[in-house]
Design an enzyme around this catalytic site. Structure first.
Site, PDB file in Angstrom:
ATOM      1  N   GLU A  41       0.847  -1.275   0.203  1.00  0.00           N
ATOM      2  CA  GLU A  41       0.001   0.021  -0.017  1.00  0.00           C
ATOM      3  C   GLU A  41       0.897   1.362  -0.148  1.00  0.00           C
ATOM      4  O   GLU A  41       0.485   2.274  -0.660  1.00  0.00           O
ATOM      5  CB  GLU A  41      -0.878   0.009   1.432  1.00  0.00           C
ATOM      6  CG  GLU A  41      -2.070  -0.952   1.337  1.00  0.00           C
ATOM      7  CD  GLU A  41      -3.100  -0.663   0.029  1.00  0.00           C
ATOM      8  OE1 GLU A  41      -2.962   0.658   0.013  1.00  0.00           O
ATOM      9  OE2 GLU A  41      -3.996  -1.540  -0.421  1.00  0.00           O
ATOM     10  N   GLY A  85      11.466   6.999  -5.061  1.00  0.00           N
ATOM     11  CA  GLY A  85      11.016   8.495  -4.818  1.00  0.00           C
ATOM     12  C   GLY A  85      10.313   8.568  -3.558  1.00  0.00           C
ATOM     13  O   GLY A  85       9.844   7.592  -2.999  1.00  0.00           O
ATOM     14  N   TYR A  86       9.750   9.723  -3.249  1.00  0.00           N
ATOM     15  CA  TYR A  86       8.939  10.070  -2.077  1.00  0.00           C
ATOM     16  C   TYR A  86       9.521   9.451  -1.021  1.00  0.00           C
ATOM     17  O   TYR A  86       8.694   8.535  -0.378  1.00  0.00           O
ATOM     18  CB  TYR A  86       7.598   9.854  -2.449  1.00  0.00           C
ATOM     19  CG  TYR A  86       6.954  10.461  -3.726  1.00  0.00           C
ATOM     20  CD1 TYR A  86       6.410  11.889  -3.577  1.00  0.00           C
ATOM     21  CD2 TYR A  86       6.847  10.019  -4.807  1.00  0.00           C
ATOM     22  CE1 TYR A  86       6.244  12.394  -4.676  1.00  0.00           C
ATOM     23  CE2 TYR A  86       6.337  10.761  -5.810  1.00  0.00           C
ATOM     24  CZ  TYR A  86       5.794  12.078  -5.882  1.00  0.00           C
ATOM     25  OH  TYR A  86       5.337  12.433  -6.969  1.00  0.00           O
ATOM     26  N   CYS A 204     -16.970  -1.543 -19.144  1.00  0.00           N
ATOM     27  CA  CYS A 204     -17.232  -1.172 -17.949  1.00  0.00           C
ATOM     28  C   CYS A 204     -18.490  -1.469 -17.129  1.00  0.00           C
ATOM     29  O   CYS A 204     -19.364  -1.664 -17.796  1.00  0.00           O
ATOM     30  CB  CYS A 204     -17.316   0.331 -17.726  1.00  0.00           C
ATOM     31  SG  CYS A 204     -17.647   0.970 -15.967  1.00  0.00           S
TER      32      CYS A 204
END
Length: 359
Positions: A41, A85-86, A204
């Site tokens: 997550e 990253g982050y 969808c």
């Protein structure tokens, strides 16, 4: 034209039927271990699935349990994370693991309030872990879900301006009997069908209910906020060599952008300065040493979330003074072979590659 009323039961049923046939087979979905699900997550925030998978697998090989992560050195954690990253996510994972070991006997808590008290855990991350690991009816609202719900309801403002309503819709739609599958299904719907550009509406399961589709507005929704152009900074960077053939690197302060990572020293070009003047001034201010700026090594363009940089990298020769960590946490002289041991930001990896190509 009149639009259909929402039937949550029908929406749940059609989505779960679609998911059973079409849902993605992702490594973390084969696990009920809250640790493995929590790691996925966090990695999936701001990062695409295909990028995450090899990092996720390498992470679990290096830190197979919460205890392993809690006991690891932060530098080792940042090194395994390098390139994703982050980096605040990695620092928060480390701090969070230590808190889970200390307060929850090494098991991710199965209550929303407790989960939200942990470092780096917001409402969507908590919902993702609690629903996937414990099958608890806790909703989520990641980027994919926002887009799906905005189109389903033909949201007339950008999602950031209607988060309260989006959370209420996510709560009301969540299948209380199958929250694990439902949350995974609605994320997959956004990732695979209800994509940002050119959504595949014909596939969808919700097209009969989707107000954006019925109004032919699926290309306009979600509405986008007008963003200002990103500021652009010119940076002078020094690869400082001593007489022993070592390079000077420094470790950024633990908090803030790229906290805890190592880099080649340098800084922002001021008005009226040449790059050579900039580099000499920055090195004096940061490290209290004198250098001679030599040949240009490489120029790198790099974008962060809120600004862009051009890194102008020069070979430099150490002249005099005792290096001091005035604006960083630590400094080291290292050889080019040793440099691989340290976690560097992505742009700096290109500098290292250029150094190795020139050696």
């Amino acid at each position: 034209m009149s639009l259909p009323e929402f039937d949550s039961v029908q929406l749940r049923h059609s989505l779960l039927s679609w998911y059973t046939q079409t849902g993605r087979n992702l490594p973390w979905r084969n696990s009920r271990d809250p640790y493995q699900i929590w790691i996925s997550e966090i990695m999936l925030q701001q990062t695409q699935v295909k990028t995450v998978i090899p990092y996720y697998q390498r992470w679990l090989e290096t830190f197979p349990t919460v205890k392993d992560l809690a006991e690891a050195d932060l530098q080792a954690v940042l090194k395994v994370w390098q390139g994703l990253g982050y980096y605040a996510r990695a620092r928060n994972l480390h701090a969070c693991a230590q808190q889970i070991v200390q307060q929850y006997d090494g098991v991710f808590p199965n209550q929303l309030e407790a989960a939200l008290s942990l470092p780096g855990i917001g409402r969507t991350t908590a919902g993702g872990v609690l629903s996937a690991a414990y099958n608890l009816p806790v909703s989520i609202l990641d980027g994919n879900v926002k887009r799906v719900l905005a189109r389903l309801r033909a949201l007339s403002v950008p999602p950031a301006k209607s988060l309260k309503s989006l959370w209420e819709w996510s709560d009301s739609l969540l299948d209380p009997d199958h929250p694990r599958e439902f949350n995974q299904a609605i994320m997959d719907l956004g990732a695979m069908v209800c994509t940002p550009k050119a959504p595949n509406c014909s596939e969808c399961p919700w097209k009969r209910h989707c107000q954006a589709y019925l109004l032919n507005l699926q290309s306009e929704i979600p509405m986008r906020e007008i963003s200002a152009p990103l500021p652009h900074k010119m940076i002078g960077v020094a690869v400082i060599w001593n007489q022993q053939g070592q390079i000077l690197i420094d470790k950024r302060p633990a908090k803030g952008l790229l906290g805890g990572l190592w880099e080649f020293p340098g800084g922002k070009l001021e008005a009226g300065e040449t790059l050579e003047e900039c580099i000499k001034r920055e090195i004096q201010e940061e490290l209290a040493i004198e250098i001679e700026v030599k040949d240009h090594l490489i120029t790198i363009e790099h974008a962060y979330t809120h600004f862009k940089v051009t890194l102008n990298v020069y070979h430099c020769r150490y002249m005099s003074g005792e290096p001091q960590p005035l604006e960083c946490d630590e400094i080291r002289w290292v050889t080019l072979d040793e440099i691989e041991q340290f976690p560097f930001p992505k742009a700096n990896e290109k500098i290292i590659a250029a150094l190795k190509n020139n050696s």
